[in-house]
Design an enzyme around this catalytic site. Structure first.
Site, PDB file in Angstrom:
ATOM      1  N   SER A 138      33.384 -55.257 -51.382  1.00  0.00           N
ATOM      2  CA  SER A 138      33.352 -53.813 -51.202  1.00  0.00           C
ATOM      3  C   SER A 138      34.473 -53.284 -50.322  1.00  0.00           C
ATOM      4  O   SER A 138      34.880 -52.131 -50.467  1.00  0.00           O
ATOM      5  CB  SER A 138      32.006 -53.396 -50.615  1.00  0.00           C
ATOM      6  OG  SER A 138      31.763 -54.088 -49.401  1.00  0.00           O
ATOM      7  N   ASP A 141      25.659 -63.161 -42.956  1.00  0.00           N
ATOM      8  CA  ASP A 141      25.796 -62.874 -44.390  1.00  0.00           C
ATOM      9  C   ASP A 141      25.506 -64.147 -45.179  1.00  0.00           C
ATOM     10  O   ASP A 141      26.312 -65.078 -45.182  1.00  0.00           O
ATOM     11  CB  ASP A 141      27.206 -62.375 -44.692  1.00  0.00           C
ATOM     12  CG  ASP A 141      27.370 -61.960 -46.151  1.00  0.00           C
ATOM     13  OD1 ASP A 141      26.427 -62.155 -46.945  1.00  0.00           O
ATOM     14  OD2 ASP A 141      28.447 -61.441 -46.505  1.00  0.00           O
TER      15      ASP A 141
END
Length: 333
Positions: free
Chosen positions: A6, A154
């Site tokens: 992103s 993450d």
């Protein structure tokens, strides 16, 4: 790009001195648009009533801004890579990329290109190798949370590679690294101990310390949180937990839906705890994909005892070959 996400792309390159590197390049304008993008998300949530009115996400959205600004600072990520390299120094089970500082800026991160295979490919190895590597991944998570207080939050599968020649796990993407205080880690130890062997009152006390519960919460809410926490820590109460055949993820999802939508319990845990949920939830899904049986309680024990406890001083972290994991794989393979 060989990969894209992103906020940037990763390119394969070769430096003039012959080093093969991965160059992570941030999209122009990302850092300046973070706050407005998050505000737009908040506006959409309110406009379309996508969440129950009782659910307050303002603190979570504020934390999201801070986290994304941190992830958009590639010099900060480079520092986290070096920190993990130092923490894992001498542990051949793991490899982190070396940072090329001379080609790194807040918008560009240049580092050693690691060419391992997707972590899911590990499933094709022997069951003993799968078990040992899965145990190493679990131990790494425990060390991050309880020993170091530095957590890569993450859990994307793409952030782990497996190198079959060296049998090493290659660790990628440290943008979401977060620090956890000694006090928070002590409270997490108390929580796991309470959920493993303690009473409901023990869980209530630990849950209040971590922000799951408040003093004014009523009994139905306390009971719902207690049930949720006992369910989430289920692997700790089994001599060997069969991740491949467990329906824990589905049951957790059903419990959260019941709490948030049917019973209208609107409080969200503190953001730093939600990041741990993401970390451990992703690890659970990876272990399920690898279909392993692991002695989770045995593996976590050295890291969850309180500092100063004599058992902590004599216990040793798991090392390949130290535990007969192959005998515990069972039919899950």
């Amino acid at each position: 790009p060989v990969a894209a996400a992103s906020i940037g792309q990763v390119h394969d390159a070769t430096l003039a001195d012959g080093r093969r590197v991965a160059v992570k390049i941030q999209y122009p304008g990302v850092r300046s648009s973070i706050d407005s993008d998050i505000d737009n998300v908040a506006a959409l949530l309110r406009l379309f009533k996508l969440l129950p009115a009782e659910v307050d996400v303002s603190s979570l959205l504020s934390e999201a801004k801070l986290q994304l600004h941190a992830e958009a600072d590639y010099r900060r990520e480079a520092s986290s890579i070096r920190q993990f390299a130092a923490l894992l120094d001498g542990d051949r089970r793991f490899q982190t990329p070396a940072v090329a500082d001379e080609f790194t800026t807040p918008d560009v991160l240049t580092m050693q290109y690691l060419d391992g295979q997707p972590i899911e490919s590990l499933a094709a190895e022997s069951r003993a190798e799968v078990a040992e590597t899965a145990a190493a991944l679990l131990e790494l998570a425990f060390r991050e949370v309880f020993e170091w207080g530095v957590v890569q939050t993450d859990p994307n599968f793409a952030n782990y590679l497996y190198e079959p020649r060296t049998r090493a796990i290659q660790l990628l993407d440290f943008g979401a690294t977060r620090d956890y205080s000694a006090g928070t880690r002590a409270s997490l130890r108390s929580m796991l101990a309470a959920c493993t062997e303690g009473s409901d009152a023990d869980i209530h006390s630990a849950a209040m310390a971590l922000g799951y519960l408040h003093a004014e919460d009523d009994i139905p809410y306390r009971d719902a949180v207690t049930h949720l926490l006992r369910t989430a820590t289920e692997p700790l109460r089994h001599p060997a937990y069969a991740f491949g055949s467990s329906d824990l993820a589905k049951r957790m999802q059903e419990l959260v839906i019941d709490m948030r939508l049917r019973k209208q319990f609107g409080r969200i845990p503190p953001a730093e705890i939600l990041f741990l949920h993401r970390k451990l939830g992703g690890l659970y899904l990876l272990l399920s994909r690898l279909r392993v049986n692991l002695p989770v309680r045995e593996l976590v024990a050295p890291y969850t005892l309180a500092p100063g406890d004599s058992a902590l001083q004599t216990s040793q972290p798991y090392r390949p070959g130290a535990t007969p994991l192959t005998a515990q794989i069972g039919a899950a393979g």
